[in-house]
Design an enzyme around this catalytic site. Sequence first.
Site, PDB file in Angstrom:
ATOM      1  N   HIS A 149       0.836  -1.199   0.000  1.00  0.00           N
ATOM      2  CA  HIS A 149       0.000   0.000   0.000  1.00  0.00           C
ATOM      3  C   HIS A 149       0.872   1.251   0.000  1.00  0.00           C
ATOM      4  O   HIS A 149       2.012   1.220   0.472  1.00  0.00           O
ATOM      5  CB  HIS A 149      -0.866   0.060   1.277  1.00  0.00           C
ATOM      6  CG  HIS A 149      -2.009  -0.904   1.301  1.00  0.00           C
ATOM      7  ND1 HIS A 149      -2.243  -1.762   2.357  1.00  0.00           N
ATOM      8  CD2 HIS A 149      -3.005  -1.127   0.409  1.00  0.00           C
ATOM      9  CE1 HIS A 149      -3.338  -2.479   2.109  1.00  0.00           C
ATOM     10  NE2 HIS A 149      -3.821  -2.110   0.935  1.00  0.00           N
TER      11      HIS A 149
ATOM     12  N   CYS B 240      -2.604   0.332   9.648  1.00  0.00           N
ATOM     13  CA  CYS B 240      -3.631  -0.629   9.232  1.00  0.00           C
ATOM     14  C   CYS B 240      -4.594  -0.989  10.352  1.00  0.00           C
ATOM     15  O   CYS B 240      -5.732  -1.368  10.100  1.00  0.00           O
ATOM     16  CB  CYS B 240      -2.993  -1.928   8.760  1.00  0.00           C
ATOM     17  SG  CYS B 240      -1.434  -1.741   7.937  1.00  0.00           S
TER      18      CYS B 240
HETATM   19  C1  CIR Z   1      -3.471  -7.648   3.377  1.00  0.00           C
HETATM   20  O1  CIR Z   1      -2.655  -8.114   2.574  1.00  0.00           O
HETATM   21  O2  CIR Z   1      -4.526  -7.121   3.007  1.00  0.00           O
HETATM   22  C2  CIR Z   1      -3.164  -7.753   4.848  1.00  0.00           C
HETATM   23  N1  CIR Z   1      -2.466  -8.955   5.114  1.00  0.00           N
HETATM   24  C3  CIR Z   1      -2.362  -6.556   5.310  1.00  0.00           C
HETATM   25  C4  CIR Z   1      -3.124  -5.262   5.193  1.00  0.00           C
HETATM   26  C5  CIR Z   1      -2.347  -4.098   5.680  1.00  0.00           C
HETATM   27  N2  CIR Z   1      -3.139  -2.914   5.640  1.00  0.00           N
HETATM   28  C6  CIR Z   1      -2.671  -1.680   5.440  1.00  0.00           C
HETATM   29  O3  CIR Z   1      -1.490  -1.513   5.137  1.00  0.00           O
HETATM   30  N3  CIR Z   1      -3.518  -0.676   5.500  1.00  0.00           N
END
Ligand code: CIR
Length: 260
Positions: A168, A255
């Site tokens: 991201h 996140c």
């Molecule tokens: C994913 O790949 O969607 C999750 N394992 C990690 C999400 C991390 N979210 C973020 O950076 N906002």
Amino acid sequence: MTNPSFEFAHAITRKPAKSVIAGLRAEDTGTPDFAQMEVDHAAYVATLRETGATVIELPALEEFPDSVFVEDDALCLKDLAILMRPGAPSRSGEVALMAETIRAQYDDVFEIKGPGFIEGGDILTTGREILIGKSARTDAAGVAELRAIVTTFGYSLREVQTPADVLHFKTDCSLLDGETILATKRLDASGCFEGYRVLHTADGEEAAANAIRFNQFVIMAAGFPKTAEMLRRNGFVIREINNTECAKIDGGMSCLSLRF
Ligand code: CIR
């Protein structure tokens, strides 16, 4: 002009589900230790609360392994919220289960209806604009749909590019104050922060870039001493939280909460 963007009265978090050990990841660096993640998550929530903010803690959702990463489900602005449309198919059902909580907090709630996709991790709201990085999870159609919504409310939105092989946009940057950004050198080199004051993560500490400014604290992952020291030198008050387990599934400090 957007809201001050680091002063928050509220946050929403969701407890990690035991299924989190099956969370999405770009590469396998080992299975997350669930008990350790619970301890870390509790420390994170306690730190948000220490600032005086109210934290709405939602229950775990076993059917969605990545649902602890609530940031990807919505964009919370001062006067409106937008429910996202995650680009990861296994995560799309999370949004409906976040909607009720968001609607209880905001009068104006919009939804990204598609066909495009956006995840909140690709959006950085600064003191002057909304920056959104196209990525493997966020596409041009999703950005266009978000732009149409937020510009109606007077926000300006700028589309940038999340570097290849970075999950991201905010994996590589965070807001430190209205005008100051913490970023990896690789992301800053793209020129997307022109006009801002940019502080770089130390070499080898790129994973420190996913931090949050939440009221008086910069909350960052533990284990990045050079970057932490640099931030202290620049006058920021740091709180470090162990992130070893979320890091195995590409998650970090931003996140884990929605902030408004
Ligand atoms: C994913 O790949 O969607 C999750 N394992 C990690 C999400 C991390 N979210 C973020 O950076 N906002």
